[in-house]
Design a protein around this motif. Structure first.
Motif, PDB file in Angstrom:
ATOM      1  N   ILE A 279       0.843  -1.200   0.000  1.00 53.86           N
ATOM      2  CA  ILE A 279       0.000   0.000   0.000  1.00 53.86           C
ATOM      3  C   ILE A 279       0.877   1.248   0.000  1.00 53.86           C
ATOM      4  O   ILE A 279       0.668   2.173  -0.777  1.00 53.86           O
TER       5      ILE A 279
ATOM      6  N   VAL B 232       2.909   5.996  -2.640  1.00 54.44           N
ATOM      7  CA  VAL B 232       4.060   6.842  -2.958  1.00 54.44           C
ATOM      8  C   VAL B 232       4.161   7.093  -4.460  1.00 54.44           C
ATOM      9  O   VAL B 232       4.340   8.232  -4.901  1.00 54.44           O
TER      10      VAL B 232
ATOM     11  N   LEU C  10       1.408   9.427  -5.632  1.00 53.53           N
ATOM     12  CA  LEU C  10       1.654  10.797  -5.166  1.00 53.53           C
ATOM     13  C   LEU C  10       2.787  11.448  -5.938  1.00 53.53           C
ATOM     14  O   LEU C  10       2.699  12.606  -6.330  1.00 53.53           O
ATOM     15  N   ALA C  11       3.861  10.673  -6.162  1.00 53.54           N
ATOM     16  CA  ALA C  11       5.020  11.225  -6.854  1.00 53.54           C
ATOM     17  C   ALA C  11       4.601  11.715  -8.235  1.00 53.54           C
ATOM     18  O   ALA C  11       4.969  12.809  -8.663  1.00 53.54           O
TER      19      ALA C  11
ATOM     20  N   VAL D 248       2.067  14.863  -7.755  1.00 57.70           N
ATOM     21  CA  VAL D 248       2.750  16.080  -7.295  1.00 57.70           C
ATOM     22  C   VAL D 248       3.760  16.537  -8.337  1.00 57.70           C
ATOM     23  O   VAL D 248       3.875  17.729  -8.629  1.00 57.70           O
ATOM     24  N   GLY D 249       4.486  15.570  -8.914  1.00 58.68           N
ATOM     25  CA  GLY D 249       5.485  15.914  -9.922  1.00 58.68           C
ATOM     26  C   GLY D 249       4.847  16.617 -11.116  1.00 58.68           C
ATOM     27  O   GLY D 249       5.320  17.657 -11.566  1.00 58.68           O
TER      28      GLY D 249
ATOM     29  N   PHE E 154       2.084  18.229 -11.158  1.00 59.47           N
ATOM     30  CA  PHE E 154       1.600  19.519 -10.693  1.00 59.47           C
ATOM     31  C   PHE E 154       2.733  20.549 -10.696  1.00 59.47           C
ATOM     32  O   PHE E 154       2.575  21.671 -11.170  1.00 59.47           O
ATOM     33  N   VAL E 155       3.891  20.104 -10.189  1.00 57.42           N
ATOM     34  CA  VAL E 155       5.017  21.024 -10.089  1.00 57.42           C
ATOM     35  C   VAL E 155       5.514  21.416 -11.474  1.00 57.42           C
ATOM     36  O   VAL E 155       5.731  22.593 -11.762  1.00 57.42           O
TER      37      VAL E 155
ATOM     38  N   TYR F  90       3.920  21.433 -14.204  1.00 56.57           N
ATOM     39  CA  TYR F  90       2.900  22.293 -14.770  1.00 56.57           C
ATOM     40  C   TYR F  90       3.074  23.726 -14.260  1.00 56.57           C
ATOM     41  O   TYR F  90       3.011  24.688 -15.007  1.00 56.57           O
ATOM     42  N   HIS F  91       3.335  23.837 -12.939  1.00 56.52           N
ATOM     43  CA  HIS F  91       3.479  25.160 -12.348  1.00 56.52           C
ATOM     44  C   HIS F  91       4.740  25.875 -12.818  1.00 56.52           C
ATOM     45  O   HIS F  91       4.749  27.073 -12.999  1.00 56.52           O
ATOM     46  N   GLU F  92       5.823  25.114 -12.958  1.00 54.87           N
ATOM     47  CA  GLU F  92       7.079  25.739 -13.334  1.00 54.87           C
ATOM     48  C   GLU F  92       6.949  26.404 -14.698  1.00 54.87           C
ATOM     49  O   GLU F  92       7.562  27.421 -14.963  1.00 54.87           O
TER      50      GLU F  92
ATOM     51  N   ALA G 295       4.131  27.510 -15.881  1.00 52.73           N
ATOM     52  CA  ALA G 295       2.846  28.188 -15.950  1.00 52.73           C
ATOM     53  C   ALA G 295       2.928  29.545 -16.626  1.00 52.73           C
ATOM     54  O   ALA G 295       2.077  29.888 -17.428  1.00 52.73           O
ATOM     55  N   THR G 296       3.963  30.331 -16.293  1.00 50.78           N
ATOM     56  CA  THR G 296       3.966  31.690 -16.801  1.00 50.78           C
ATOM     57  C   THR G 296       4.551  31.791 -18.193  1.00 50.78           C
ATOM     58  O   THR G 296       4.334  32.789 -18.879  1.00 50.78           O
TER      59      THR G 296
ATOM     60  N   ASN H 271      12.977  32.363 -11.994  1.00 51.41           N
ATOM     61  CA  ASN H 271      11.903  31.557 -12.574  1.00 51.41           C
ATOM     62  C   ASN H 271      10.790  32.432 -13.139  1.00 51.41           C
ATOM     63  O   ASN H 271      10.049  32.005 -14.013  1.00 51.41           O
TER      64      ASN H 271
END
Lengths: 341, 331, 247
Positions: B7, B12, B15-16, B19-20, B22-23, B25-27, B29-30, B126
């Protein structure tokens, strides 16, 4: 009933997160904020109007969101770490820092600031804090190990002694380069200001894993809370539980502290508050401490950012000044003599 | 236990990935190009002129004003005193950095002399904001100051003015040095005086050692900096060394009360400087002792005036400025 | 389950215990008696493996206690401590849950165990605010809930009122009827006589006597163990008593 409480706390956390996105030195209208939220949701983003400026988008996505999520993760890891460490030491006035974590992490951070290490690139300070925090915990643990067992009092004393030693080295480093005291001081008081997505990513992963691993130990920790010998007599492998828990706490809290600096108070107090609300069983205390730690830290950060416009006060100052009177009030109001006897 | 492990591993991995993603995507973003770190060593590598500068460095604010690029500044700091009547938004001080305001001002560069953390700097980069670092620590002498002038000139498209300022500095320095030598010859038979610069009493006797711009002041004024042999950079000197070197003049930062030098136990109490009343407090010109830029010329002029009682003439400043850069009251 | 003790020796600078040799039979009650400091509690901790002997072995169910994992040990034995407490606001239910560690939560068995000591209503009370006697009863209920074959008890009736003492004696008897093996330290010689199948008498860490209660709990052995003169007498009702105080 206890699940309802946990659900309520979780709901409170979500509300706090959403409200905190409004707070900062630049005012961002609610409509722009909602549009920026919408733009971050895959597939939905193309239907959301883009009535906001690039600066607003950057402020929300690059600054406020990582800071708030950082607050959640760091607050949770400190709260959960506090609950676990208090169980292991059977002592409600201990916290994760007591096993040498804080002094080790500050040595790493201060050394990298003062000596100007750059071996790990621009994140040397964070990585050094993480590695040193973990290392000092290992040193404390192995010093305290006697005949395959670790006695809580001995571990506590070793932790305090080693912390004093390491703190003296930190003071020496600061003394040799007083130019950099400002930066080091800021780190030592803690701040969520420097958190960005890049440093947050590994910390989120580490804290999720370690928090879950600590939660899986909740029945063992309950037993150890009643004494090592009793725990063994009911079937708990006491030494293994302690080893796993201390390692997981060290890993999670070192990772958190490495990006935030030393934030006090959360690890000590959130487990108490959880016990007052939900009783002493770690099944509820561990998740509640995590959620309460997250809520508390985000609120403290809101105050740190919002109280003087444009100036970010180190969050450690806020947690102390705001948190302690609040704690005293709740202790009087809610304990009803539980800690006597 | 095995099931638990499975489990954990499953959680893990999920989540990896989440979250990865998401990050990452955010990096992106602009979608802006990343900013660069600019120093006198790297030089100006950016293909455009800076027009929205936030200056966290009062020395740089003054230089940019002198270069004629003041309109390119969109944010300042609470230590800016020249030009006077500045009305730039204050973007807070080290070690804090109000990134929200910096973003909100749509800055294209932040100029700093402080050791901001890597995390803070990478936030700027950034978001496409350049980070200009101008050192003020050990190693900064007049040649470094001139390089900094040139760099700021290149970044703001005012290289011609930077060159004029540098030429003025070089002529001024040699004039001042020649004057100091001749005053020394006539008053002290050519034996240089022993001087000490007392910067701060906070946590010890702070002074300027070897390899600092203040040490250069002493050299051009033909004065021996007694703190130079013991350490470089700004540091706290052992009071025994002060007693041993018995300084003949002391230049005192105006945060320190001059009467404290006479106090019992003060290492200055029996020094010739205190006995002969040769203690000079920096006042309106104090920022010239803490900011490395073109105005340091006037600091040397002031020292010579105080120590030798003579007023050396300087070539007139090559750029016509509304606010006189010379706080000594001489143009 | 049998408990075999062979040549058991334990030494610290100020105290030496043993060598002890005895075998506790399956489904019996064994009482260990002696003065304070004679090594009663130490013997229990050695049997349970909480202390490491300098020499000799303890075997539970033919397995060396030192080789058992804590989980295996907890399956075979439970320990009723003189005093357990939680510094962090546990309820009675939390205390019971800890003792149910190896099997998981079983609400009905938990309630049944508490019912046996008459504290079924106490399940959600705060453990730390209970009286000393109530805590003792909860501790015993927790050991019953743990449901191991062997139960080791350190002074199970200390500080209890007479009615609760009798409650516990009856409980212990009932446990023997269910086939549990019980090893306990005791002060109340009257109860030892009526309850125990075997008795181990200690003095200053030395074995004075070991064997069946009838043949071991003699005036001579008691005099040796406690260094006072015991005597037996008959009351007016014709009951036989052992006394030490002839006031």
């Amino acid at each position: 009933m206890k699940h309802v409480w946990l659900g309520f706390l979780f709901f409170l956390l979500i509300i706090t997160i959403l409200l905190s996105d409004f707070i900062g030195s630049v005012r961002i209208p609610i409509l722009s904020l909602l549009e920026i939220y919408g733009s971050q949701i895959p597939y939905l983003s193309q239907f959301v109007p883009h009535g906001y400026t690039l600066a607003q988008e950057q402020i929300i996505i690059q600054l406020r969101e990582p800071e708030i999520i950082g607050g959640v993760v760091i607050g949770a890891s400190l709260g959960i770490g506090g609950a676990a460490i208090q169980s292991i030491f059977r002592n409600p006035i201990t916290e994760p820092y007591i096993i040498g974590l804080s002094s080790g992490a500050s040595l790493g951070a201060v050394a990298s600031i003062v000596l100007g290490f750059t071996i790990f690139g621009i994140y040397t300070q964070q990585i050094a804090a993480f590695i040193f925090g973990l290392s000092v915990v290992f040193i404390v643990y192995f010093f305290a190990l006697k005949g395959g067992r670790v006695h809580p009092t001995y571990l506590l004393l070793t932790g305090v002694a080693v912390s004093f030693f390491v703190s003296a080295i930190v003071a020496l480093l600061l003394f040799t380069n007083i130019n950099l005291q400002g930066e080091a001081f800021f780190w030592l008081l803690g701040s969520l200001e420097n958190i960005n997505w890049t440093v947050l990513y590994p910390v989120v992963i580490i804290v999720l894993i370690t928090s879950y691993a600590i939660y899986l130990q909740h029945r063992e920790l309950d037993a150890i809370q009643m004494g090592d010998m009793h725990a063994r007599s009911v079937g708990v492998n006491v030494e293994r539980t302690k080893r796993i828990t201390i390692f997981m706490v060290a890993l999670g809290v070192s990772a958190s502290v490495s990006i935030s600096g030393l934030i006090g108070f959360v690890g000590l107090v959130m487990p108490h508050l959880s016990r007052m609300l939900l009783g002493g069983s770690n099944k509820h205390v561990i998740p509640a401490s995590g959620i309460l730690g997250a809520i508390f830290l985000i609120c403290a950060d809101d105050i740190a950012r919002g109280i003087v416009p444009g100036v970010v006060i180190p969050i450690g100052i806020v947690t102390g000044i705001i948190g302690v009177p609040f704690l005293m009030y709740f202790m009087r109001k809610l304990t009803g003599g539980r800690y006597e006897g | 236990m095995n099931n638990r492990l499975k489990i954990v591993i499953a959680v893990v991995v999920v989540l990896a990935v989440v979250v990865g993603g998401f990050v990452i995507y955010h990096e992106d973003a602009t979608g802006k190009a990343k900013g660069e770190i600019i120093t006198i060593t790297t030089g100006d590598n950016i293909p455009y002129k800076l027009t929205r500068i936030v200056s966290l460095d009062p020395a740089a604010t003054a230089t940019i004003y002198a270069l004629g690029a003041y309109n390119d500044l969109v944010g300042g700091n609470s230590y800016d005193f020249y030009p006077p009547n500045e009305n730039l938004p204050n973007v807070t001080d080290y070690p804090s950095m109000d990134l929200e305001q910096i973003f909100n001002l749509s800055a294209d560069a932040v100029i700093s002399f402080s050791n901001y953390s890597g995390a803070q700097i990478s936030q700027l980069l950034n978001s496409g904001i350049n980070y200009v670092f101008l050192s003020s620590d050990a190693g900064v002498n007049f040649s470094v100051i001139e390089k900094q002038n040139t760099l700021l000139g290149e970044l703001t498209g005012t290289v011609a003015n930077a060159t004029l300022i540098n030429q003025w500095m070089n002529v001024s320095l040699s004039t001042l040095h020649e004057d100091a030598l001749s005053y020394d010859q006539s008053e002290y038979n050519g034996t240089p005086l022993r001087g000490f610069y007392y910067l701060s009493s906070y946590g010890g006797y702070w002074t300027a050692g070897n390899d600092t711009f203040v040490n250069s002041y002493f050299q051009y004024a033909d004065i021996i900096n007694i703190a130079a042999p013991y350490d470089s950079g700004f540091y706290t000197i052992n009071p025994e060394n002060i007693v041993n070197e018995s300084p003949q003049i002391v230049i005192l930062d105006d945060s320190i009360n001059a009467s404290s030098l006479n106090a019992t136990g003060s290492p200055f109490a029996s020094s010739p400087a205190v006995m002969n009343g040769k203690v000079y407090t920096t006042t309106s010109n104090e920022y010239m002792f803490t900011e490395p830029n073109f105005r340091d010329i006037f600091a040397i002029q002031w020292i010579i005036f105080m120590v030798y009682g003579q007023n050396p003439a300087l070539p007139s400043f090559p750029i016509n400025l509304t606010y006189n850069p010379n706080p000594n009251g001489v143009s | 389950m049998k408990v075999e003790v062979e040549n058991l020796t334990f030494q610290v600078p100020s105290f030496r215990l043993g060598p002890l040799d005895f075998t506790v039979g399956d489904g019996t009650i064994t009482a260990i008696i002696g003065k304070n400091g004679s090594g009663k509690s130490t013997t229990l901790k050695l049997i349970h493996g909480d202390l490491k002997p300098n020499d000799g072995t303890v075997k539970i169910d033919k397995m060396k206690v030192s080789s058992l994992s804590s989980l295996q040990l907890a399956e075979k034995t439970s320990f009723v401590w003189q005093e357990i407490y939680s510094p962090m606001s546990f309820t009675v239910r939390d205390v019971m849950n800890v003792s149910g560690y190896k099997r998981g939560i079983d609400e009905s068995k938990m309630e049944a165990a508490l019912d046996k000591v008459g504290l079924a209503d106490f399940i959600d009370r705060d453990f730390s605010v209970l009286s000393g006697g109530e805590r003792r009863l909860v501790t015993l209920a927790a050991a019953i809930y743990q449901d191991s074959e062997i139960m080791i008890m350190d002074e199970p009736t200390n500080f209890l009122d007479i009615d609760n003492q009798i409650l516990i004696y009856n409980l212990i008897k009932g446990l023997r009827e269910k086939g549990k093996t019980i090893i306990m330290t005791m002060h109340d010689l009257d109860a030892v006589h009526n309850l125990a199948d075997s008795v181990l008498i200690l003095r200053d860490g030395k074995k004075i006597a070991w064997g069946e209660t009838e043949s071991t709990l003699t005036l001579e052995n008691l005099n040796k163990a406690f260094n006072v003169s015991f005597y037996s007498y008959n009351t007016i009702n014709g009951n036989s008593f052992v006394g030490s105080y002839n006031g």
